[in-house]
Write an enzyme that holds these catalytic residues in place. Structure first.
Site, PDB file in Angstrom:
ATOM      1  N   SER A   6       0.853  -1.189   0.000  1.00 36.82           N
ATOM      2  CA  SER A   6       0.000   0.000   0.000  1.00 36.82           C
ATOM      3  C   SER A   6       0.888   1.238   0.000  1.00 36.82           C
ATOM      4  O   SER A   6       1.833   1.332   0.782  1.00 36.82           O
ATOM      5  CB  SER A   6      -0.869   0.003   1.256  1.00 36.82           C
ATOM      6  OG  SER A   6      -1.359   1.316   1.489  1.00 36.82           O
ATOM      7  N   HIS A  29      -1.209  -1.432  -4.177  1.00 32.76           N
ATOM      8  CA  HIS A  29      -2.509  -1.245  -3.504  1.00 32.76           C
ATOM      9  C   HIS A  29      -2.738   0.254  -3.301  1.00 32.76           C
ATOM     10  O   HIS A  29      -1.949   0.927  -2.637  1.00 32.76           O
ATOM     11  CB  HIS A  29      -2.447  -1.979  -2.162  1.00 32.76           C
ATOM     12  CG  HIS A  29      -3.692  -1.969  -1.360  1.00 32.76           C
ATOM     13  ND1 HIS A  29      -4.727  -2.869  -1.542  1.00 32.76           N
ATOM     14  CD2 HIS A  29      -4.085  -1.181  -0.324  1.00 32.76           C
ATOM     15  CE1 HIS A  29      -5.683  -2.641  -0.658  1.00 32.76           C
ATOM     16  NE2 HIS A  29      -5.336  -1.619   0.087  1.00 32.76           N
ATOM     17  N   ASP A  31      -5.191   3.075  -1.799  1.00 33.57           N
ATOM     18  CA  ASP A  31      -6.266   3.271  -0.823  1.00 33.57           C
ATOM     19  C   ASP A  31      -7.001   4.574  -1.117  1.00 33.57           C
ATOM     20  O   ASP A  31      -6.473   5.657  -0.864  1.00 33.57           O
ATOM     21  CB  ASP A  31      -5.669   3.308   0.585  1.00 33.57           C
ATOM     22  CG  ASP A  31      -5.212   1.934   1.053  1.00 33.57           C
ATOM     23  OD1 ASP A  31      -6.073   1.028   1.093  1.00 33.57           O
ATOM     24  OD2 ASP A  31      -4.026   1.766   1.356  1.00 33.57           O
ATOM     25  N   MET A  33      -9.875   7.046  -0.203  1.00 31.53           N
ATOM     26  CA  MET A  33     -10.689   7.384   0.979  1.00 31.53           C
ATOM     27  C   MET A  33     -11.385   8.725   0.763  1.00 31.53           C
ATOM     28  O   MET A  33     -10.787   9.648   0.216  1.00 31.53           O
ATOM     29  CB  MET A  33      -9.798   7.482   2.218  1.00 31.53           C
ATOM     30  CG  MET A  33      -8.963   6.255   2.479  1.00 31.53           C
ATOM     31  SD  MET A  33      -8.106   6.407   4.058  1.00 31.53           S
ATOM     32  CE  MET A  33      -7.103   4.921   4.031  1.00 31.53           C
ATOM     33  N   HIS A  62      -8.448  -0.064  -3.566  1.00 35.08           N
ATOM     34  CA  HIS A  62      -9.264  -0.372  -2.381  1.00 35.08           C
ATOM     35  C   HIS A  62     -10.090   0.872  -2.092  1.00 35.08           C
ATOM     36  O   HIS A  62      -9.567   1.871  -1.590  1.00 35.08           O
ATOM     37  CB  HIS A  62      -8.334  -0.739  -1.216  1.00 35.08           C
ATOM     38  CG  HIS A  62      -9.048  -0.971   0.081  1.00 35.08           C
ATOM     39  ND1 HIS A  62      -8.384  -1.018   1.293  1.00 35.08           N
ATOM     40  CD2 HIS A  62     -10.364  -1.180   0.370  1.00 35.08           C
ATOM     41  CE1 HIS A  62      -9.269  -1.250   2.263  1.00 35.08           C
ATOM     42  NE2 HIS A  62     -10.478  -1.332   1.733  1.00 35.08           N
ATOM     43  N   MET A 133     -10.528  -7.007   6.124  1.00 34.10           N
ATOM     44  CA  MET A 133      -9.741  -5.985   6.821  1.00 34.10           C
ATOM     45  C   MET A 133      -9.299  -6.537   8.170  1.00 34.10           C
ATOM     46  O   MET A 133     -10.119  -7.078   8.931  1.00 34.10           O
ATOM     47  CB  MET A 133     -10.572  -4.717   7.048  1.00 34.10           C
ATOM     48  CG  MET A 133     -10.902  -3.925   5.789  1.00 34.10           C
ATOM     49  SD  MET A 133      -9.469  -3.369   4.864  1.00 34.10           S
ATOM     50  CE  MET A 133      -8.576  -2.393   6.071  1.00 34.10           C
ATOM     51  N   ASP A 171      -5.660  -7.046   4.850  1.00 30.13           N
ATOM     52  CA  ASP A 171      -5.151  -5.667   4.787  1.00 30.13           C
ATOM     53  C   ASP A 171      -5.233  -5.042   6.173  1.00 30.13           C
ATOM     54  O   ASP A 171      -6.319  -4.941   6.749  1.00 30.13           O
ATOM     55  CB  ASP A 171      -6.014  -4.878   3.785  1.00 30.13           C
ATOM     56  CG  ASP A 171      -5.586  -3.430   3.622  1.00 30.13           C
ATOM     57  OD1 ASP A 171      -4.529  -3.034   4.152  1.00 30.13           O
ATOM     58  OD2 ASP A 171      -6.339  -2.685   2.944  1.00 30.13           O
TER      59      ASP A 171
HETATM   60  C1  DX5 Z   1      -6.086   1.039   5.880  1.00 34.49           C
HETATM   61  C2  DX5 Z   1      -5.693   0.712   4.464  1.00 34.49           C
HETATM   62  C3  DX5 Z   1      -4.486  -0.109   4.372  1.00 34.49           C
HETATM   63  C4  DX5 Z   1      -3.252   0.515   4.962  1.00 34.49           C
HETATM   64  C5  DX5 Z   1      -2.410  -0.598   5.498  1.00 34.49           C
HETATM   65  O1  DX5 Z   1      -7.385   1.503   5.913  1.00 34.49           O
HETATM   66  O2  DX5 Z   1      -6.736   0.039   3.808  1.00 34.49           O
HETATM   67  O3  DX5 Z   1      -4.246  -0.516   3.033  1.00 34.49           O
HETATM   68  O4  DX5 Z   1      -2.472   1.252   4.070  1.00 34.49           O
HETATM   69  O5  DX5 Z   1      -1.352  -0.047   6.185  1.00 34.49           O
HETATM   70  P1  DX5 Z   1      -0.552  -0.908   7.248  1.00 34.49           P
HETATM   71  O6  DX5 Z   1       0.056  -2.052   6.495  1.00 34.49           O
HETATM   72  O7  DX5 Z   1       0.449   0.051   7.777  1.00 34.49           O
HETATM   73  O8  DX5 Z   1      -1.532  -1.354   8.278  1.00 34.49           O
HETATM   74 ZN    ZN Z   2      -6.214  -0.874   1.882  1.00 31.50          ZN
END
Ligand code: DX5
Ligand code: ZN
Length: 220
Positions: A6, A29, A31, A33, A62, A133, A171
């Site tokens: 990610s 990946h 993310d 948001m 994601h 998750m 994840d």
């Molecule tokens: C969190 C994200 C993850 C995040 C994971 O909501 O969906 O993809 O980047 O980060 P780590 O590996 O640091 O938990």
């Molecule tokens: Zn993620």
């Protein structure tokens, strides 16, 4: 066993260069948001499109956004080879999964830690991947939730019993310390954010994570 780093904890001012540091990644990946589904804001489809142009590695989007039904197809058009929506944010998950596949990407559905898999077992064949998750979504660097491990096992059993080839992704909080437990429980695709980007050699960490997962799954 696939590793999909990610970029959430990478340097956003130089994302192209940050992706170039991890040539061994199977996927990148991304993310997405929206400050509504999760209390954090990252980037949207135009940014993702630019990233897709900047790398040969396929993008694994994601989407942590409300109204996934309306917005997810734009991420296929932006060039993502896999698009994951949250079931908690989708009004019609079967229709949405079919639309993502029809547009040419792998369709994936994510569940927050407290969302059970069982209500969705009859639709697993509509999916190319299930994302479980292992932290509450929204931020990188959180602690892995061991309480999700039984759901990983149950999901693996369901996929196998329905004869579904979908991948099982985890994840959140995935590291050299936790990846073995996920692989033993049946996960085969691993997102890792802070573990990769806080390593001195991020690409070596990608390979170390993959090796650790393979080792744990072969002894499971
Ligand atoms: C969190 C994200 C993850 C995040 C994971 O909501 O969906 O993809 O980047 O980060 P780590 O590996 O640091 O938990
Ligand atoms: Zn993620």
């Amino acid at each position: 066993m696939q590793i999909t780093p990610s970029i959430l904890n990478a340097d956003f001012a130089r994302l192209g260069a940050e992706i170039a540091r991890i040539p061994s990644a199977d996927w990148i990946h991304v993310d997405v948001m929206d400050n509504h589904f999760v209390p954090n804001l990252t980037f949207g489809a135009s940014m993702v499109e630019a990233l897709a142009r900047a790398t040969e590695t396929p993008l694994d989007a994601h989407l942590m956004i409300e109204d996934a039904d309306r917005h997810a197809p734009a991420y296929v058009e932006a060039g993502c080879a896999s698009v994951t929506f949250h079931v908690e944010a989708a009004k019609a998950p079967i229709r949405l999964a079919r639309e993502i596949r029809a547009k040419g990407a792998r369709a994936s559905m994510a569940l927050k830690p407290a969302t059970p898999i069982e209500p969705y077992e009859d639709m697993l064949a509509e999916l190319d991947m299930v994302l479980l998750m292992t932290v509450e979504p929204g931020f990188g660097g959180q602690r892995f939730l061991d309480l999700v491990l039984p759901k990983i096992r149950r999901t693996r059993t369901l996929l196998d019993s329905y004869g579904v080839q979908a991948w099982l992704q985890v994840d959140g909080g995935v590291s050299l310390e936790t990846i073995g437990r996920c692989a033993e429980a049946g996960a085969d695709v691993f997102v890792a954010g802070s573990a990769v980007y806080s390593a001195d050699d991020p690409d070596a960490m990608v390979n170390a994570l993959r090796d650790r997962a393979a080792e744990a799954s072969s002894t499971a």
